[in-house]
Design a protein around this motif. Structure first.
Motif, PDB file in Angstrom:
ATOM      1  N   GLY A 295     -34.099  86.056  85.270  1.00  0.00           N
ATOM      2  CA  GLY A 295     -34.504  85.266  86.427  1.00  0.00           C
ATOM      3  C   GLY A 295     -33.347  84.790  87.280  1.00  0.00           C
ATOM      4  O   GLY A 295     -33.466  84.715  88.516  1.00  0.00           O
ATOM      5  N   VAL A 296     -32.223  84.462  86.647  1.00  0.00           N
ATOM      6  CA  VAL A 296     -31.049  84.020  87.413  1.00  0.00           C
ATOM      7  C   VAL A 296     -30.530  85.153  88.282  1.00  0.00           C
ATOM      8  O   VAL A 296     -30.222  84.971  89.468  1.00  0.00           O
ATOM      9  CB  VAL A 296     -29.942  83.504  86.462  1.00  0.00           C
ATOM     10  N   ALA A 297     -30.443  86.356  87.716  1.00  0.00           N
ATOM     11  CA  ALA A 297     -29.983  87.516  88.491  1.00  0.00           C
ATOM     12  C   ALA A 297     -30.897  87.768  89.681  1.00  0.00           C
ATOM     13  O   ALA A 297     -30.433  88.007  90.807  1.00  0.00           O
ATOM     14  CB  ALA A 297     -29.933  88.748  87.591  1.00  0.00           C
ATOM     15  N   LYS A 298     -32.197  87.706  89.446  1.00  0.00           N
ATOM     16  CA  LYS A 298     -33.155  87.936  90.526  1.00  0.00           C
ATOM     17  C   LYS A 298     -32.986  86.900  91.635  1.00  0.00           C
ATOM     18  O   LYS A 298     -32.995  87.245  92.825  1.00  0.00           O
ATOM     19  CB  LYS A 298     -34.579  87.884  89.984  1.00  0.00           C
ATOM     20  N   ALA A 299     -32.793  85.631  91.249  1.00  0.00           N
ATOM     21  CA  ALA A 299     -32.628  84.567  92.239  1.00  0.00           C
ATOM     22  C   ALA A 299     -31.363  84.776  93.065  1.00  0.00           C
ATOM     23  O   ALA A 299     -31.371  84.595  94.293  1.00  0.00           O
ATOM     24  CB  ALA A 299     -32.589  83.205  91.551  1.00  0.00           C
ATOM     25  N   ILE A 300     -30.287  85.150  92.401  1.00  0.00           N
ATOM     26  CA  ILE A 300     -29.016  85.373  93.101  1.00  0.00           C
ATOM     27  C   ILE A 300     -29.122  86.562  94.053  1.00  0.00           C
ATOM     28  O   ILE A 300     -28.741  86.477  95.230  1.00  0.00           O
ATOM     29  CB  ILE A 300     -27.868  85.598  92.089  1.00  0.00           C
ATOM     30  N   LEU A 301     -29.642  87.684  93.564  1.00  0.00           N
ATOM     31  CA  LEU A 301     -29.720  88.889  94.386  1.00  0.00           C
ATOM     32  C   LEU A 301     -30.680  88.706  95.555  1.00  0.00           C
ATOM     33  O   LEU A 301     -30.419  89.189  96.663  1.00  0.00           O
ATOM     34  CB  LEU A 301     -30.134  90.076  93.520  1.00  0.00           C
ATOM     35  N   ASP A 302     -31.786  87.993  95.315  1.00  0.00           N
ATOM     36  CA  ASP A 302     -32.729  87.721  96.415  1.00  0.00           C
ATOM     37  C   ASP A 302     -32.071  86.878  97.498  1.00  0.00           C
ATOM     38  O   ASP A 302     -32.247  87.134  98.704  1.00  0.00           O
ATOM     39  CB  ASP A 302     -33.959  86.986  95.878  1.00  0.00           C
ATOM     40  N   ALA A 303     -31.301  85.861  97.082  1.00  0.00           N
ATOM     41  CA  ALA A 303     -30.639  84.983  98.052  1.00  0.00           C
ATOM     42  C   ALA A 303     -29.573  85.741  98.835  1.00  0.00           C
ATOM     43  O   ALA A 303     -29.430  85.557 100.053  1.00  0.00           O
ATOM     44  CB  ALA A 303     -30.027  83.781  97.336  1.00  0.00           C
ATOM     45  N   MET A 304     -28.835  86.604  98.138  1.00  0.00           N
ATOM     46  CA  MET A 304     -27.790  87.387  98.814  1.00  0.00           C
ATOM     47  C   MET A 304     -28.402  88.371  99.799  1.00  0.00           C
ATOM     48  O   MET A 304     -27.890  88.558 100.905  1.00  0.00           O
ATOM     49  CB  MET A 304     -26.936  88.111  97.766  1.00  0.00           C
ATOM     50  N   GLU A 305     -29.518  88.989  99.408  1.00  0.00           N
ATOM     51  CA  GLU A 305     -30.203  89.931 100.297  1.00  0.00           C
ATOM     52  C   GLU A 305     -30.737  89.226 101.535  1.00  0.00           C
ATOM     53  O   GLU A 305     -30.615  89.730 102.663  1.00  0.00           O
ATOM     54  CB  GLU A 305     -31.347  90.606  99.553  1.00  0.00           C
ATOM     55  N   GLN A 306     -31.294  88.041 101.334  1.00  0.00           N
ATOM     56  CA  GLN A 306     -31.811  87.281 102.469  1.00  0.00           C
ATOM     57  C   GLN A 306     -30.676  86.873 103.410  1.00  0.00           C
ATOM     58  O   GLN A 306     -30.833  86.888 104.634  1.00  0.00           O
ATOM     59  CB  GLN A 306     -32.545  86.048 101.984  1.00  0.00           C
ATOM     60  N   SER A 307     -29.522  86.506 102.831  1.00  0.00           N
ATOM     61  CA  SER A 307     -28.358  86.126 103.638  1.00  0.00           C
ATOM     62  C   SER A 307     -27.898  87.286 104.513  1.00  0.00           C
ATOM     63  O   SER A 307     -27.499  87.107 105.670  1.00  0.00           O
ATOM     64  CB  SER A 307     -27.216  85.677 102.739  1.00  0.00           C
ATOM     65  N   GLU A 308     -27.972  88.503 103.964  1.00  0.00           N
ATOM     66  CA  GLU A 308     -27.560  89.694 104.728  1.00  0.00           C
ATOM     67  C   GLU A 308     -28.500  89.948 105.893  1.00  0.00           C
ATOM     68  O   GLU A 308     -28.096  90.465 106.939  1.00  0.00           O
ATOM     69  CB  GLU A 308     -27.507  90.909 103.803  1.00  0.00           C
ATOM     70  N   GLN A 309     -29.773  89.579 105.709  1.00  0.00           N
ATOM     71  CA  GLN A 309     -30.776  89.834 106.756  1.00  0.00           C
ATOM     72  C   GLN A 309     -30.732  88.775 107.853  1.00  0.00           C
ATOM     73  O   GLN A 309     -31.155  89.032 108.979  1.00  0.00           O
ATOM     74  CB  GLN A 309     -32.161  89.866 106.125  1.00  0.00           C
TER      75      GLN A 309
END
Length: 290
Positions: free
Chosen positions: A275-289
């Motif tokens: 869950g931590v990995a998913k939260a981090i990657l989702d936040a990073m992906e959103q930041s890129e968008q």
């Protein structure tokens, strides 16, 4: 865009084996390579937290004992907020009056007056976030924590309060008697210089009002020139709420308490599903968008 991530350990960063999974590790390293500050925030002592973090090959600041101590990536102390000796004696007296078990966390280590009850407390915390793991397996892991010297047995906590070298960080209270826990919480809530939270269904955690994950996180980020509103905090239990309340992106674990999920703007997968990995990657992906 997030500039920092603060993650709880038990029930959050750690899986059912009490390890940081490869998926969580890779996501943390990816975040760090992208310039995102990663901080572990736990109710554990530094000794109990750091060996797991270092074993995974991660270097980061660690907020320990719910914010009573902060250590940098090199293990150097950058902040401490303890409970005064007289107040510690008062807390101990109140808990003894109720006949309720407790442990004492200090800058010199964690202490118990009762080995077997200490084992039961560890089992309770672990099974709160990993209910289907066998008690025998958890009991063995708990005994190893004692055998490795991460929890110490003393005859009387007074020896800690009398010793000027011991700074009391936290009282960890345990009882399967819900009425006793509620009585303890009511009594301690009257002491306005204390923060009372929980990390398991049968425990209470008592700290100085200045020793909370949220308070410590604000101090750490401020010292690094980072805005807490650009931070993400991930957790599963009540002792995580103080940091979730100050960050811009609070994330609850899929296995988190309903109260935590209700407060948070995001919910990720469970601690068994990275869950931590998913939260981090989702936040990073959103930041890129953005």
């Amino acid at each position: 865009m997030i500039t920092s991530v603060a993650s709880d350990m038990d029930g959050t960063l750690l899986n059912e084996k009490q390890e940081i999974s490869e998926g969580n590790k890779e996501a943390i390293l990816k975040a760090q390579q992208a310039g995102i500050e990663v901080i572990v925030a736990t109710g554990r002592s530094y000794e109990e937290a750091s060996y797991v973090v270092k074993e995974a090959g991660i270097d980061c600041d660690i907020i320990c004992a719910n914010g009573a101590e902060v250590r940098d990536a090199d293990g150097e102390i950058v902040y401490q907020a303890g409970i005064e000796d007289d107040r510690s004696r008062q807390i101990a007296a109140e808990l003894n009056e109720l006949g309720i078990y407790f442990e004492v966390y200090t800058n010199q280590g964690t202490y118990t007056e009762d080995y077997e009850k200490g084992i039961d407390l560890i089992i309770d915390i672990f099974k709160t976030s990993n209910p289907d793991v066998s008690e025998a397996q958890v009991r063995q892991a708990a005994k190893e924590r004692y055998d490795e010297g991460r929890i110490n047995v003393v005859e009387d906590y007074e020896v800690l309060f009398e010793d000027s070298e011991h700074l009391v960080f936290k009282f960890l209270v345990f009882s399967k008697d819900r009425e006793k826990l509620q009585q303890a919480q009511s009594v301690l809530a009257e002491l306005k210089d204390l923060a009372v939270s929980s990390s398991g269904k049968n425990n209470l955690e008592i700290n100085s009002i200045h020793a909370q994950k949220g308070v410590a996180l604000e101090k750490v980020l401020s010292s690094k020139g980072l805005n807490v509103k650009d931070a993400m905090a991930i957790g599963d239990n009540l002792n995580d709420l103080s940091m979730m309340k100050v960050v811009g992106r609070p994330v609850a674990m899929g296995n988190g308490l309903p109260e935590v999920k209700e407060f948070c703007s995001h919910v990720t997968a469970t601690n068994r599903e990275d869950g931590v990995a998913k939260a981090i990657l989702d936040a990073m992906e959103q930041s890129e968008q953005d």
